[in-house]
Design a protein around this motif. Structure first.
Motif, PDB file in Angstrom:
ATOM      1  N   ASP A 141      50.720  71.466  28.224  1.00 45.43           N
ATOM      2  CA  ASP A 141      51.557  71.046  29.346  1.00 45.43           C
ATOM      3  C   ASP A 141      52.872  71.806  29.279  1.00 45.43           C
ATOM      4  O   ASP A 141      53.315  72.201  28.204  1.00 45.43           O
ATOM      5  CB  ASP A 141      51.844  69.529  29.247  1.00 45.43           C
TER       6      ASP A 141
ATOM      7  N   LYS B  37      57.334  69.347  35.970  1.00 47.52           N
ATOM      8  CA  LYS B  37      56.475  69.182  34.794  1.00 47.52           C
ATOM      9  C   LYS B  37      55.027  69.331  35.219  1.00 47.52           C
ATOM     10  O   LYS B  37      54.574  68.618  36.115  1.00 47.52           O
ATOM     11  CB  LYS B  37      56.707  67.811  34.163  1.00 47.52           C
TER      12      LYS B  37
ATOM     13  N   ALA C  45      58.711  61.934  34.288  1.00 49.93           N
ATOM     14  CA  ALA C  45      59.716  62.945  34.590  1.00 49.93           C
ATOM     15  C   ALA C  45      60.902  62.835  33.643  1.00 49.93           C
ATOM     16  O   ALA C  45      61.635  63.784  33.424  1.00 49.93           O
ATOM     17  CB  ALA C  45      60.189  62.785  36.033  1.00 49.93           C
TER      18      ALA C  45
ATOM     19  N   LYS D   2      53.270  60.086  27.789  1.00 58.53           N
ATOM     20  CA  LYS D   2      52.239  60.889  28.440  1.00 58.53           C
ATOM     21  C   LYS D   2      50.830  60.589  27.921  1.00 58.53           C
ATOM     22  O   LYS D   2      49.922  60.391  28.728  1.00 58.53           O
ATOM     23  CB  LYS D   2      52.586  62.372  28.240  1.00 58.53           C
TER      24      LYS D   2
ATOM     25  N   LYS E 166      40.037  59.470  35.889  1.00 58.45           N
ATOM     26  CA  LYS E 166      40.601  59.605  34.537  1.00 58.45           C
ATOM     27  C   LYS E 166      40.918  58.248  33.909  1.00 58.45           C
ATOM     28  O   LYS E 166      41.331  58.177  32.755  1.00 58.45           O
ATOM     29  CB  LYS E 166      41.874  60.442  34.587  1.00 58.45           C
TER      30      LYS E 166
ATOM     31  N   ASP F 203      50.334  70.865  23.615  1.00 60.86           N
ATOM     32  CA  ASP F 203      49.061  70.531  24.260  1.00 60.86           C
ATOM     33  C   ASP F 203      48.824  71.327  25.539  1.00 60.86           C
ATOM     34  O   ASP F 203      47.878  71.054  26.277  1.00 60.86           O
ATOM     35  CB  ASP F 203      49.012  69.022  24.566  1.00 60.86           C
TER      36      ASP F 203
ATOM     37  N   GLN G 297      54.528  73.044  25.883  1.00 59.78           N
ATOM     38  CA  GLN G 297      54.245  72.080  24.826  1.00 59.78           C
ATOM     39  C   GLN G 297      52.983  72.441  24.064  1.00 59.78           C
ATOM     40  O   GLN G 297      52.167  73.245  24.516  1.00 59.78           O
ATOM     41  CB  GLN G 297      54.121  70.682  25.414  1.00 59.78           C
TER      42      GLN G 297
ATOM     43  N   VAL H 131      55.096  66.799  38.351  1.00 65.19           N
ATOM     44  CA  VAL H 131      56.114  65.776  38.584  1.00 65.19           C
ATOM     45  C   VAL H 131      57.431  66.514  38.764  1.00 65.19           C
ATOM     46  O   VAL H 131      57.801  67.327  37.917  1.00 65.19           O
ATOM     47  CB  VAL H 131      56.274  64.823  37.377  1.00 65.19           C
ATOM     48  N   VAL H 132      58.116  66.200  39.820  1.00 63.97           N
ATOM     49  CA  VAL H 132      59.355  66.925  40.096  1.00 63.97           C
ATOM     50  C   VAL H 132      60.524  65.957  39.989  1.00 63.97           C
ATOM     51  O   VAL H 132      60.473  64.846  40.516  1.00 63.97           O
ATOM     52  CB  VAL H 132      59.327  67.540  41.517  1.00 63.97           C
TER      53      VAL H 132
ATOM     54  N   LEU I  35      51.488  68.710  34.143  1.00 63.64           N
ATOM     55  CA  LEU I  35      50.768  67.952  33.129  1.00 63.64           C
ATOM     56  C   LEU I  35      49.278  67.958  33.428  1.00 63.64           C
ATOM     57  O   LEU I  35      48.876  67.782  34.588  1.00 63.64           O
ATOM     58  CB  LEU I  35      51.258  66.499  33.097  1.00 63.64           C
ATOM     59  N   ALA I  36      48.480  68.149  32.415  1.00 61.52           N
ATOM     60  CA  ALA I  36      47.025  68.229  32.598  1.00 61.52           C
ATOM     61  C   ALA I  36      46.497  66.946  33.237  1.00 61.52           C
ATOM     62  O   ALA I  36      45.561  66.966  34.035  1.00 61.52           O
ATOM     63  CB  ALA I  36      46.345  68.486  31.271  1.00 61.52           C
ATOM     64  N   VAL I  37      47.130  65.814  32.891  1.00 64.62           N
ATOM     65  CA  VAL I  37      46.614  64.531  33.347  1.00 64.62           C
ATOM     66  C   VAL I  37      46.847  64.327  34.849  1.00 64.62           C
ATOM     67  O   VAL I  37      46.151  63.547  35.489  1.00 64.62           O
ATOM     68  CB  VAL I  37      47.210  63.384  32.497  1.00 64.62           C
ATOM     69  N   LEU I  38      47.801  65.049  35.411  1.00 66.58           N
ATOM     70  CA  LEU I  38      48.111  64.881  36.833  1.00 66.58           C
ATOM     71  C   LEU I  38      47.692  66.114  37.635  1.00 66.58           C
ATOM     72  O   LEU I  38      47.744  67.242  37.149  1.00 66.58           O
ATOM     73  CB  LEU I  38      49.619  64.639  37.019  1.00 66.58           C
ATOM     74  N   ASP I  39      47.303  65.854  38.880  1.00 63.83           N
ATOM     75  CA  ASP I  39      46.853  66.950  39.737  1.00 63.83           C
ATOM     76  C   ASP I  39      48.034  67.743  40.293  1.00 63.83           C
ATOM     77  O   ASP I  39      47.898  68.904  40.661  1.00 63.83           O
ATOM     78  CB  ASP I  39      46.039  66.391  40.910  1.00 63.83           C
ATOM     79  N   LYS I  40      49.179  67.086  40.438  1.00 60.64           N
ATOM     80  CA  LYS I  40      50.346  67.767  40.974  1.00 60.64           C
ATOM     81  C   LYS I  40      51.477  67.692  39.948  1.00 60.64           C
ATOM     82  O   LYS I  40      51.505  66.749  39.146  1.00 60.64           O
ATOM     83  CB  LYS I  40      50.806  67.060  42.263  1.00 60.64           C
TER      84      LYS I  40
ATOM     85  N   PRO J   4      49.009  61.700  42.390  1.00 58.47           N
ATOM     86  CA  PRO J   4      48.573  62.865  41.612  1.00 58.47           C
ATOM     87  C   PRO J   4      47.594  62.507  40.487  1.00 58.47           C
ATOM     88  O   PRO J   4      47.118  63.391  39.792  1.00 58.47           O
ATOM     89  CB  PRO J   4      49.888  63.417  41.060  1.00 58.47           C
ATOM     90  N   LEU J   5      47.364  61.200  40.304  1.00 61.62           N
ATOM     91  CA  LEU J   5      46.504  60.769  39.206  1.00 61.62           C
ATOM     92  C   LEU J   5      45.107  60.479  39.757  1.00 61.62           C
ATOM     93  O   LEU J   5      44.956  59.718  40.705  1.00 61.62           O
ATOM     94  CB  LEU J   5      47.108  59.502  38.573  1.00 61.62           C
TER      95      LEU J   5
END
Lengths: 780, 189
Positions: B177, B45, A139, A147, A546, B175, B173, B54-55, B47-52, A541-542
């Motif tokens: 995101d 945010k 964040a 990232k 992955k 990529d 971005q 980031v706040v 991000l492809a890597v995360l399912d939810k 969320p991860l």
């Protein structure tokens, strides 16, 4: 074989042997002149750092001229050229790409390097903490760089490793390369392969840099580009060049001047040649003695030869001038005892220096002692054999008569001279706090201009001054690294308390094998880790799916060999480790450079650091303040030199007291010498000269050398005074001594300069004052 | 045919004053008059890597012309301060200071925010192509990087707002995101 021939042959043999020894002697002009011969543990670190340390191998380079892009192009080109050369261990200019090998190494070995890798890190709770931390970090604006690492380093080990490293001062950057703060110069930092003590190697490296820069400049057509260079290596090379130049120049000046005086006096080439014989013998003997005793002869010691020439030629002057009228035997009977006493007082003065822990000073003492003694012996035993009984020379009686009348005139100056000396003593007493230069750099032959360039480049480079260090010694590398890790824990506490800004340690890149094994052992097996991750990532969320790269990297770290110095090859980190982990004859040393806290004082509370170190590591880790050590070293030298000077003075006084057997005569000999010292030192002070250690030695030498003249007046017949011939010989001898020492005053090397400006005028004043305070009867 | 062309011309003539009433220069002038203030922000945010997403949320304050402070309060306290060309980030016990004049790419990125806040059109056009849509009460400014080095980091920056107040910044971005920051001014009068 006649006695003359026999003595000549003996002398010749001795000279040839001496020449052979000198031929094989090692001459040096490096810093070891100033380094203590019996260092304490702290001083030993200082010595090692100056001789072999990484800082002593660093050269800073600045390119000016052209515009910012042109300078950057030159900088890249120069780096490309020098980087390929075996003479350079590293050439850095800040261009991107140079750090990628370092990052790759840190990333690849993150589970061996990170101090956070402990069994609890990989429990369900530990993983949960670490991973949610990493996600939180995304964040942050800084998180964007992390990232791409999340899936392979979800626990954030790389972040932990990087956060320990010095993120502080970095040089500015323009057009992709390092630049000075104002952006007007491109900067490079070069580490030579040659040691700091290898002056030839440093000279060669500096020449290569200059030559490659010139070629690069021609190739780019940027003719107004300039190169500025500094560093300990350049200092060593320049000092050596200065000393080399001065040794030959000063000796030439003093020889020519003395030969001119002698020729004026003798008007005979034969006598001139004979008269120089004791001098040449003395100079040779001095080098031989030093070479045999110390193995290495310092350039500055040989530079002192110019003074020795002036002093040693006196004996032959006395002999030729005084013996021509009365003959050799009468001379031996009447004058030799006085000359012998003079020689002995000179020797007492020089001998005091032999006991100095300052190796340069001890060498000067031995060199002069051997030189003066040899010159006197050759005059006494060889010269008469060679010169024969008839000595044809210019008649100096008219000069002597002139001097006799002058003495009458100058004796009126008794009270003014006493007043002058008292005024000088008063001035010196009043200004006693500002008389002395308290820095060792006062003795350094590095020129002011060079020092200023260095200061400017250092500020532009934000180069570390490496003032504070913790040093750990151990028998082997592994123990040294383990101890460094334990000391690191103590230092971490000081950082937390705000007493330290931070520190560097080789264990950041090369942990001990023990720590690495412990870290390996804290890593769970693949199945176990997968199981735990499942629990950890339930609500995160991860997605666990992955994290394959993470699992694979943990598994390979468990099996991969540990990091050794060889694993670091090809990275800048290897240089950092080399600079901090040193192998020497007695084992291994680890240096931990400390950074002062960011409170603006740039100082470290030495007592607090020492206390923390002794608390846990039982005093095996040594805290060192390099500047403090240098200052202490100089103060030790100064303290010792004042004691030695005092001892030398007492020796001279005892010698005179025993020989003269009369307090009145002793007082009469000493008075002019003490007045001469006071007036010379007072005069130098008024002329703005900051006194240092060698001025102190100079004072002793005024007494040691000047006593010769005072003795002649003392020995003279009470009612008639010295005869005109003796007076003339004293004047000529004094002139040559003043020329010899005075020439040193022209030197840019502070050590030689100080002795020159003290003893040169001091010798003249000693004769003048001896004449002024000679018994009234001598006025005839 | 001629009639239609004529009608078209009249239509164009009618819309022209409306367009002229709100162009880039006007927006920049409006923004430049903004002397600073305080706002709450919420940044998401994706991000492809995360399912939810980031706040994060917190407060930011701006003092014209070149001081911007962003205090993140959740999930972790972090302070980012931009003062002229010095960027410092303070997080937990660590403090990182970066001189942006040494980092041209980062500087260009920061200039997208700073240029918009200060209404500095020249600074923005140095690195971006600018496209404006909407009217003074509801405008959207799109910045497309013209330098490939910046384009390698960010595809598009979209800033939207009302009058001289920025309400929303979106970074897309390279990529794919993206992060979206919504800004709610705090009335401190």
């Amino acid at each position: 074989m006649s006695p003359a021939r026999r003595s000549f042959l003996l002398w010749l043999l001795a000279m040839l042997a001496g020449a052979a020894i000198v031929w094989h002697s090692r001459f040096t002009a490096d810093m070891s002149f100033f380094l203590p011969s019996k260092p304490t543990a702290e001083q030993q670190v200082l010595v090692d750092q100056l001789k072999e340390g990484a800082v002593a191998r660093l050269l800073m380079v600045a390119i000016s001229g052209g515009d910012v892009e042109q300078r950057a192009t030159l900088s890249r080109d120069l780096r490309g050229r020098l980087g390929k050369m075996p003479e350079f261990a590293s050439v850095q200019n800040g261009q991107s790409g140079s750090e990628s090998a370092d990052r790759d190494f840190l990333f690849k070995h993150r589970y061996l390097l990170s101090p956070s890798v402990r069994p609890e890190r990989f429990t369900v709770d530990g993983l949960k903490n670490a991973i949610s931390n990493s996600i939180d970090l995304l964040a942050s604006p800084a998180g964007m760089m992390l990232k791409p690492l999340l899936t392979s380093d979800p626990t954030g080990e790389l972040v932990d490793i990087l956060s320990q490293l010095n993120a502080g001062a970095q040089p500015a950057s323009r057009a992709g390369v390092w630049a000075s703060r104002d952006g007007e110069r491109a900067m490079l930092l070069i580490q030579t392969r040659a040691l700091g003590s290898d002056t030839d190697g440093q000279e060669n490296a500096i020449q290569l840099i200059r030559q490659q820069f010139a070629e690069s400049r021609t190739a780019s057509g940027l003719s107004d580009a300039r190169l500025a260079l500094s560093g300990p290596g350049l200092f060593a090379v320049n000092s050596r060049a200065t000393i080399k130049d001065e040794v030959s120049q000063l000796s030439l000046i003093s020889s020519v001047a003395i030969i001119a005086v002698l020729f004026f006096v003798y008007r005979s080439f034969r006598l001139l040649t004979l008269g120089l014989l004791p001098v040449v013998s003395g100079a040779l003997a001095g080098v031989v003695a030093v070479s045999l005793a110390y193995g290495t002869v310092f350039g500055i010691t040989v530079g002192f030869g110019s003074a020795l020439i002036g002093e040693a030629v006196d004996y032959s002057i006395y002999y030729f001038v005084q013996s021509s009228r009365m003959g050799v035997d009468a001379w031996r009977e009447r004058f030799w005892p006085t000359i012998r006493l003079g020689v002995l007082t000179s020797i007492s003065g020089f001998a005091a220096l032999l006991f100095s822990g300052f190796p340069g000073l001890a060498q000067l003492g031995l060199y002069s002692l051997a030189g003066v003694l040899t010159a006197a012996l050759v005059t006494r035993f060889v010269l008469p054999q060679l010169a024969g009984t008839t000595i044809e020379r210019r008649d100096l009686t008219p000069l002597g008569h002139l001097l006799e009348r002058s003495i009458g005139q100058v004796q009126r100056l008794r009270w003014p001279m006493l007043a002058l000396a008292i005024a000088a003593a008063a001035t010196l007493y009043l200004d006693r706090d500002s008389l002395w230069n308290p820095e060792l750099s006062a003795l350094s032959p590095v020129s002011q201009a060079d020092q200023q360039v260095d200061l400017a480049l250092r500020a532009d480079m934000a180069a570390p001054d490496s003032r504070y260090l913790v040093v750990i010694n151990a028998a082997d590398q592994e123990t040294a690294l383990q101890m460094a890790e334990r000391t690191g824990l103590q230092l971490d506490r000081l950082v937390e308390r705000g007493l330290l800004g931070g520190y560097d340690s080789p264990t950041r890149f090369l942990p001990s094998q023990l720590s690495q094994a412990q870290r390996q052992a804290s890593l769970p097996s693949n199945d176990e880790l997968a199981l735990r991750l499942k629990a950890v990532l339930q609500d995160a969320p991860l997605a666990a799916s992955k994290l394959d790269r993470f699992l694979a990297d943990i598994e390979s770290t468990r099996r991969q060999p540990k990091i050794t110095p060889a694993s670091l090859a090809g990275t800048q980190l290897a240089l950092a480790v080399d600079a901090m982990l040193l192998k020497h004859a007695k084992g291994w040393s680890v240096l931990l450079p400390l950074r002062p806290p960011q409170d603006g004082s740039a100082m470290i509370d030495a007592a607090a650091v020492r206390a923390a170190l002794t608390e846990d590591t039982a005093g095996q880790a040594l805290f060192i303040d390099m500047k403090g050590e240098f200052d202490k070293l100089y103060n030790d030298y100064l303290h010792e030199a004042s004691q030695l000077s005092l001892a030398g003075l007492i020796g001279i006084i005892l010698l005179l007291a025993i020989t003269l057997r009369s307090p009145r005569r002793l007082g009469r000999v000493l008075l002019p010498l003490i007045l001469a010292v006071l007036i010379v030192i007072g005069g130098l002070h008024l002329l703005g000269e900051r006194l240092h250690l060698l001025h102190l030695i100079g004072m002793l030498l005024i007494v040691a050398v000047g006593s010769n003249y005072a003795l002649f007046f003392d020995r003279a017949d009470e009612t008639t005074g010295p005869d005109p011939e003796t007076l003339a010989s004293m004047l000529v001898a004094n002139l040559t001594t003043a020329i010899g020492f005075g020439t040193l005053g022209l030197s840019n090397v502070p050590i030689l300069h100080a002795v020159g400006v003290t003893v040169g005028p001091g010798a003249v004043l000693a004769l003048l004052l001896a004449a002024i305070f000679a018994p009234r009867g001598t006025t005839g | 045919m001629i009639k239609r062309l004529f009608a078209g011309l009249i239509l164009a003539a009618l819309t022209l004053p409306a367009l002229a009433a709100f162009d880039l220069g006007q927006l920049m002038g409006e923004l430049a008059r903004h002397k600073g203030g305080k706002a709450r922000f919420v940044e998401k945010k994706y991000l492809a890597v995360l399912d939810k997403p980031v706040v994060s949320s917190g407060e930011m304050s701006y003092t014209a012309p070149d001081r911007l402070e962003k205090r993140t309060l959740t999930p972790k306290v972090e302070t980012l301060l931009l003062d002229k060309d010095m960027l410092s980030i303070e997080r937990e016990k660590q403090k990182l200071t970066i001189n942006l004049s040494n980092q041209p790419e980062a500087l260009a990125f920061i200039d997208s925010i700073r240029g918009t806040l200060t209404g500095n059109r020249a600074a923005l056009e140095k690195n971006y192509a600018l496209f404006l849509a909407g009217n003074l009460d509801k405008w959207t400014l799109t910045l497309l990087p013209s330098d490939p080095k910046i384009a390698a980091l960010v595809q598009r920056i979209t800033v939207s707002g009302s009058k001289n107040q920025i309400r929303n910044i979106e970074y897309l971005q390279a990529d794919g995101d993206r992060s979206v920051m919504s800004i709610e001014p705090i009335d401190n009068r």
